[in-house]
Design a protein around this motif. Structure first.
Motif, PDB file in Angstrom:
ATOM      1  N   PRO A   1     -27.864  99.201   5.867  1.00 11.47           N
ATOM      2  CA  PRO A   1     -27.291  98.611   4.655  1.00 11.47           C
ATOM      3  C   PRO A   1     -25.810  98.295   4.777  1.00 11.47           C
ATOM      4  CG  PRO A   1     -27.439 100.973   4.400  1.00 11.47           C
ATOM      5  CD  PRO A   1     -28.005 100.664   5.754  1.00 11.47           C
ATOM      6  N   GLY A   2     -25.363  97.379   3.933  1.00  9.91           N
ATOM      7  CA  GLY A   2     -23.951  97.023   3.894  1.00  9.91           C
ATOM      8  C   GLY A   2     -23.131  97.977   3.054  1.00  9.91           C
ATOM      9  N   VAL A   3     -23.820  98.799   2.270  1.00 11.97           N
ATOM     10  CA  VAL A   3     -23.128  99.761   1.412  1.00 11.97           C
ATOM     11  C   VAL A   3     -23.660 101.157   1.709  1.00 11.97           C
ATOM     12  CG1 VAL A   3     -22.656 100.459  -0.964  1.00 11.97           C
ATOM     13  CG2 VAL A   3     -22.930  98.035  -0.426  1.00 11.97           C
ATOM     14  N   LEU A   4     -22.749 102.110   1.897  1.00 15.53           N
ATOM     15  CA  LEU A   4     -23.161 103.502   2.088  1.00 15.53           C
ATOM     16  C   LEU A   4     -22.591 104.343   0.950  1.00 15.53           C
ATOM     17  CD1 LEU A   4     -22.741 104.344   5.886  1.00 15.53           C
ATOM     18  CD2 LEU A   4     -24.860 104.289   4.563  1.00 15.53           C
ATOM     19  N   VAL A   5     -23.449 105.127   0.329  1.00 18.73           N
ATOM     20  CA  VAL A   5     -23.018 106.029  -0.740  1.00 18.73           C
ATOM     21  C   VAL A   5     -23.416 107.442  -0.326  1.00 18.73           C
ATOM     22  CG1 VAL A   5     -23.282 106.649  -3.162  1.00 18.73           C
ATOM     23  CG2 VAL A   5     -23.317 104.239  -2.489  1.00 18.73           C
ATOM     24  N   LEU A   6     -22.439 108.275  -0.028  1.00 17.15           N
ATOM     25  CA  LEU A   6     -22.750 109.598   0.515  1.00 17.15           C
ATOM     26  C   LEU A   6     -22.119 110.680  -0.357  1.00 17.15           C
ATOM     27  CD1 LEU A   6     -21.931 108.708   4.244  1.00 17.15           C
ATOM     28  CD2 LEU A   6     -24.129 108.514   3.093  1.00 17.15           C
ATOM     29  N   ASP A   7     -22.971 111.604  -0.842  1.00 12.09           N
ATOM     30  CA  ASP A   7     -22.479 112.670  -1.703  1.00 12.09           C
ATOM     31  C   ASP A   7     -22.235 113.920  -0.859  1.00 12.09           C
ATOM     32  OD1 ASP A   7     -21.713 114.034  -3.933  1.00 12.09           O
ATOM     33  OD2 ASP A   7     -23.720 114.240  -4.786  1.00 12.09           O
ATOM     34  N   GLU A   8     -21.004 114.328  -0.738  1.00  9.50           N
ATOM     35  CA  GLU A   8     -20.622 115.523   0.022  1.00  9.50           C
ATOM     36  C   GLU A   8     -21.280 115.560   1.403  1.00  9.50           C
ATOM     37  OE1 GLU A   8     -18.615 118.071  -1.119  1.00  9.50           O
ATOM     38  OE2 GLU A   8     -18.475 117.710  -3.276  1.00  9.50           O
ATOM     39  N   PRO A   9     -21.106 114.523   2.213  1.00  9.72           N
ATOM     40  CA  PRO A   9     -21.830 114.485   3.491  1.00  9.72           C
ATOM     41  C   PRO A   9     -21.328 115.507   4.505  1.00  9.72           C
ATOM     42  CG  PRO A   9     -20.283 112.666   3.369  1.00  9.72           C
ATOM     43  CD  PRO A   9     -20.224 113.357   2.042  1.00  9.72           C
ATOM     44  N   ILE A  10     -20.151 116.065   4.255  1.00 12.27           N
ATOM     45  CA  ILE A  10     -19.552 116.951   5.248  1.00 12.27           C
ATOM     46  C   ILE A  10     -19.970 118.404   5.033  1.00 12.27           C
ATOM     47  CG2 ILE A  10     -17.310 117.814   6.094  1.00 12.27           C
ATOM     48  CD1 ILE A  10     -16.334 114.868   5.573  1.00 12.27           C
ATOM     49  N   ASN A  11     -20.401 118.702   3.802  1.00  9.25           N
ATOM     50  CA  ASN A  11     -20.909 120.046   3.488  1.00  9.25           C
ATOM     51  C   ASN A  11     -21.922 120.535   4.509  1.00  9.25           C
ATOM     52  OD1 ASN A  11     -19.961 121.487   1.406  1.00  9.25           O
ATOM     53  ND2 ASN A  11     -21.397 120.733  -0.129  1.00  9.25           N
ATOM     54  N   GLY A  12     -21.685 121.689   5.074  1.00  8.19           N
ATOM     55  CA  GLY A  12     -22.700 122.285   5.947  1.00  8.19           C
ATOM     56  C   GLY A  12     -22.681 121.791   7.376  1.00  8.19           C
TER      57      GLY A  12
END
Lengths: 278, 300
Positions: B151-162
Motif C-alpha cells: 500500500p501507499g499508506v501505512l498506519v501503524l499503532d505502537e509498532p515498536i512495542n515489544g
C-alpha cells in the motif's frame, strides 16, 4: 461477483486452517457411529430374533412394530442427535472472531461488514452440509451394515431413504447457519457454547417433551428448532418417543429452521457485528 | 511504486457514552514523510486510528485517504496497510495461513504471503502456529499483514512495542525507506524517544485533543530555556531570587529559574552578595517539550 466470492473463499480458508472442523467431524462420526451401530444392533437383533425380546426392558407396551420402519430411524441420528456439531462449529467460527480480535484484519480486508457476515453464513452452510455427510456416513454407513448383518433390509435401494439423506444434509447445513446467528447474538464464546449445549442437550428436549402434553403447547412445541429439524428430516427417534406431539411438514420444518438462522443472524448483525471494533 | 495519499482528519470526535475520547481533532498527514502520532496512553490515539480505518464509527467528523473514507476505498488493502495491536490472530492458525486468509479476501496473489513474511524476517517461522509466537514476532506478523497489498499508506499503532533492540533498529530504517519511496507513514507511540530518530513530523494529542502538530524540529523551540543556579548558601540565594521576583523551582542540581538569561540571574546574586557555584543555561530536550505539551494540555 468477486465482491462476494472472495469473502466466501476467505471464510472457507478460515475454517479449514484451524483444527476445529476436523475435530468436530471426527467426534461427530464416532458418536453417531456408536449410537447408530448400537441401536441398529439392538433393534435389528430384536427384529431378527437374535436377541430374546424378554431380555430387554422395552418399558412395556411399546412394541417394535410401533416404531415403524427401522432404517430411517437409525439414519436420522445423523441430524436428530448430531445437529449440535454444526451449531457449535458455526458459533465457534463467529465468536472466535470476537475472541481473537480477528475482526480487525477481517474488516480491514473487507470493510463492508454485511458482506463478511453473508460470506460466513454461506461458507458455514456448506461446511454444515459437509458435517451432515460425515454424520450420515456414520449413521447410514454403520447403521446399514449392522442392520444388514442381522438380515434386516437397510432400504438403501429405496428412493425415500435417499430423500431422507438429502433432507438430513440440508438440516445440518441450516443448523450451522443457526450457529453463526447465535454467535453474533452472543459474541462471548463461552456463553455461546454453554447456550448451545444447555439448549440442545437439556432445555429443548425437555420443552418438546412437556409441550406434547396439551394441544396448545404442542402446536407451539412443533416450531421448536429441534422439532422443526426432525420434521424437515422426516424421521426421528425423538418424535417417536413422544407420540402425542404433532409435527410440521418437512418443507415447513425447513423454513422454520431457515427463519431461526436468518432472524438470529440479522439480529446479531445489529447487536454485535455493526458495533465498534475496539 | 505505490503513491501515498494524504490522510485528512476533519473535526473528528468520538464519545463513549459520557466520556469524550477524541475531541474535534483536525490534522493532515503528508506522503513522503514519517509522521509520529504521539500522546500518553489513554490520549485517544488508538481510537483515532480505528476511526480512520472504519473500525470505530466517529460521533462526528470524518477521516479520509485522498478524500475517500476507508470503507469507500475500492481496494482497501492495496491503498492502506494497517497494523493495530499485536493480538489479532487465531492462535491455532499458522502465520502463512493467517496472511493467506486475507490475501484471498482482498484478491491479492498468494505469493505476497511469502514475500511479506520475508520482508519482516519471519520467513522461517511461516508454518508455525501463531500461538507459539513471541510478542516481537507477533508485531512483525502484524506489520507483514499491513504490507500485503503493497500500500501507499501505512498506519501503524505502537509498532515498536515489544520489539528487541535489533527489531527497533530495523523498523526505524524500514519506516524511513517507506517514506522515501513516497508513501504516507503514520506511526503512533506514547514515547517520543521511541520514534524521534525516524519521524519527520509530529502530531501530539493529549486527553483526546490536538496539542501540537508540525515538523519534529518545531518541538525544539517550544520550551523557553531555563537557568540552573546554585549557591553554597542556598537559603540566601532563594531569598535573593524571591526579592528579585523571578519565578523558580527547586531541582536536583540546584534552582531552576524560569528566565532565559543567565546574566540576569548572576546579577541578582551579585547585588545580593550571594556566592554562586553553579550558573548555566539549560535547553530543554525534545522529550521535555513533549512532556510539557501533553501534561500542560495547552497549545504553544
Amino acid at each position: 461477483m468477486n465482491l462476494i466470492l472472495r469473502p466466501v473463499a476467505a471464510e472457507f480458508s478460515k475454517i479449514l486452517t484451524t483444527r476445529m472442523w476436523w475435530i468436530l467431524a471426527l467426534v461427530l462420526f464416532g458418536y453417531i457411529a456408536l449410537l447408530a451401530g448400537g441401536l441398529a444392533a439392538l433393534f435389528g437383533g430384536l427384529e431378527s430374533g437374535a436377541i430374546n425380546p424378554d431380555a430387554v426392558n422395552t418399558g412395556g407396551g411399546s412394541s417394535l412394530t410401533g416404531l415403524g420402519s427401522l432404517p430411517p430411524l437409525i439414519y436420522s441420528f445423523a441430524s436428530s442427535v448430531g445437529y449440535v456439531f454444526p451449531v457449535l462449529l458455526g458459533a465457534l467460527a463467529t465468536t472466535g472472531e470476537f475472541r481473537h480480535q480477528t475482526l480487525t484484519p477481517t474488516f480491514l480486508a473487507t470493510p463492508k461488514r454485511g458482506r463478511v457476515l453473508g460470506a460466513k453464513t454461506i461458507s458455514l452452510f456448506v461446511v454444515g452440509a459437509a458435517l451432515g455427510v460425515v454424520g450420515l456416513a456414520a449413521s447410514v454407513g454403520v447403521g446399514a451394515l449392522v442392520l444388514g448383518g442381522f438380515g434386516v433390509d437397510p432400504l438403501l435401494a429405496d428412493g425415500e431413504t435417499w430423500a431422507l439423506i438429502g433432507r438430513t444434509v440440508l438440516a445440518m447445513a441450516l443448523w450451522a447457519v443457526i450457529g453463526v446467528g447465535l454467535g453474533v447474538l452472543v459474541p462471548s464464546q463461552v456463553a455461546s457454547i454453554v447456550i448451545v449445549l444447555a439448549f440442545t442437550q437439556f432445555v429443548e428436549p425437555l420443552l418438546r417433551f412437556a409441550a406434547a402434553f396439551t394441544e396448545v403447547t404442542a402446536d407451539i412445541g412443533k416450531f421448536l428448532p429441534g422439532a422443526a429439524s426432525d420434521a424437515l428430516v422426516g424421521a426421528s427417534f425423538f418424535t417417536l418417543a413422544s407420540p402425542g406431539g404433532t409435527v410440521l411438514e418437512p418443507w415447513q420444518g425447513g423454513l422454520a429452521l431457515l427463519a431461526y438462522g436468518l432472524v438470529a443472524t440479522v439480529g446479531g448483525y445489529f447487536i454485535s457485528w455493526k458495533r465498534d471494533v475496539t | 511504486m505505490p503513491i501515498g495519499a494524504v490522510i485528512e482528519f476533519t473535526s473528528i470526535t468520538k464519545k463513549f457514552g459520557q466520556v469524550t475520547a477524541v475531541n474535534d481533532l483536525s490534522f493532515t498527514v503528508e506522503p513522503g514523510r514519517v509522521t509520529g502520532f504521539l500522546g500518553p496512553n489513554g490520549a485517544g490515539k488508538t481510537t483515532t486510528l480505528r476511526m480512520l480505518l472504519g473500525l470505530v464509527a466517529p460521533t462526528s467528523g470524518t477521516a479520509t485517504f485522498g478524500g475517500l473514507r476507508y470503507r469507500d476505498l475500492p481496494r482497501p488493502l492495496h491503498t492502506v496497510g494497517a497494523a493495530l495491536e499485536a493480538a489479532s490472530f487465531h492462535p491455532g492458525r499458522t502465520a502463512a495461513h493467517h496472511l493467506g486468509v486475507y490475501t484471498i479476501a482482498a484478491g491479492l496473489p498468494r505469493t505476497r504471503v511469502v514475500e511479506v513474511l520475508h520482508t519482516v524476517g519471519l520467513a522461517e517461522h511461516a508454518n508455525q502456529r501463531v500461538g507459539s509466537y513471541s510478542l516481537g514476532m507477533r508485531q512483525r506478523l502484524g506489520l507483514a499483514y499491513s504490507l500485503l497489498g503493497d500500500p501507499g499508506v501505512l498506519v501503524l499503532d505502537e509498532p515498536i512495542n515489544g520489539l528487541d533492540p535489533e527489531g527497533i533498529k530495523w523498523i526505524r530504517g524500514f519506516l524511513s525507506s517507506m517514506a522515501a519511496e513516497g508513501r504516507t507513514v503514520l506511526v503512533s507511540s506514547h514515547l517520543l524517544s521511541e520514534v524521534q530518530q525516524s519521524v519527520d513530523d509530529v502530531i501530539i494529542i493529549a486527553k483526546g485533543e490536538l496539542v501540537h502538530s508540525g515538523p519534529l524540529s518545531s518541538l525544539d523551540t517550544n520550551i523557553a530555556p531555563q537557568v540552573i543556579v546554585d549557591s553554597p548558601n542556598r537559603d540566601a540565594l532563594i531569598m535573593a531570587l524571591t526579592d528579585a521576583g523571578v519565578p523558580f523551582t527547586s531541582g536536583r542540581t540546584g534552582l531552576i529559574v524560569a528566565v532565559p538569561d543567565p546574566g540576569r540571574v548572576g546579577h541578582i546574586a551579585f547585588t545580593a552578595g550571594v556566592e554562586l557555584n553553579v550558573l548555566h543555561r539549560q535547553k530543554a530536550g525534545l522529550e521535555d517539550s513533549f512532556l510539557a505539551l501533553v501534561e500542560g494540555g495547552d497549545s504553544l
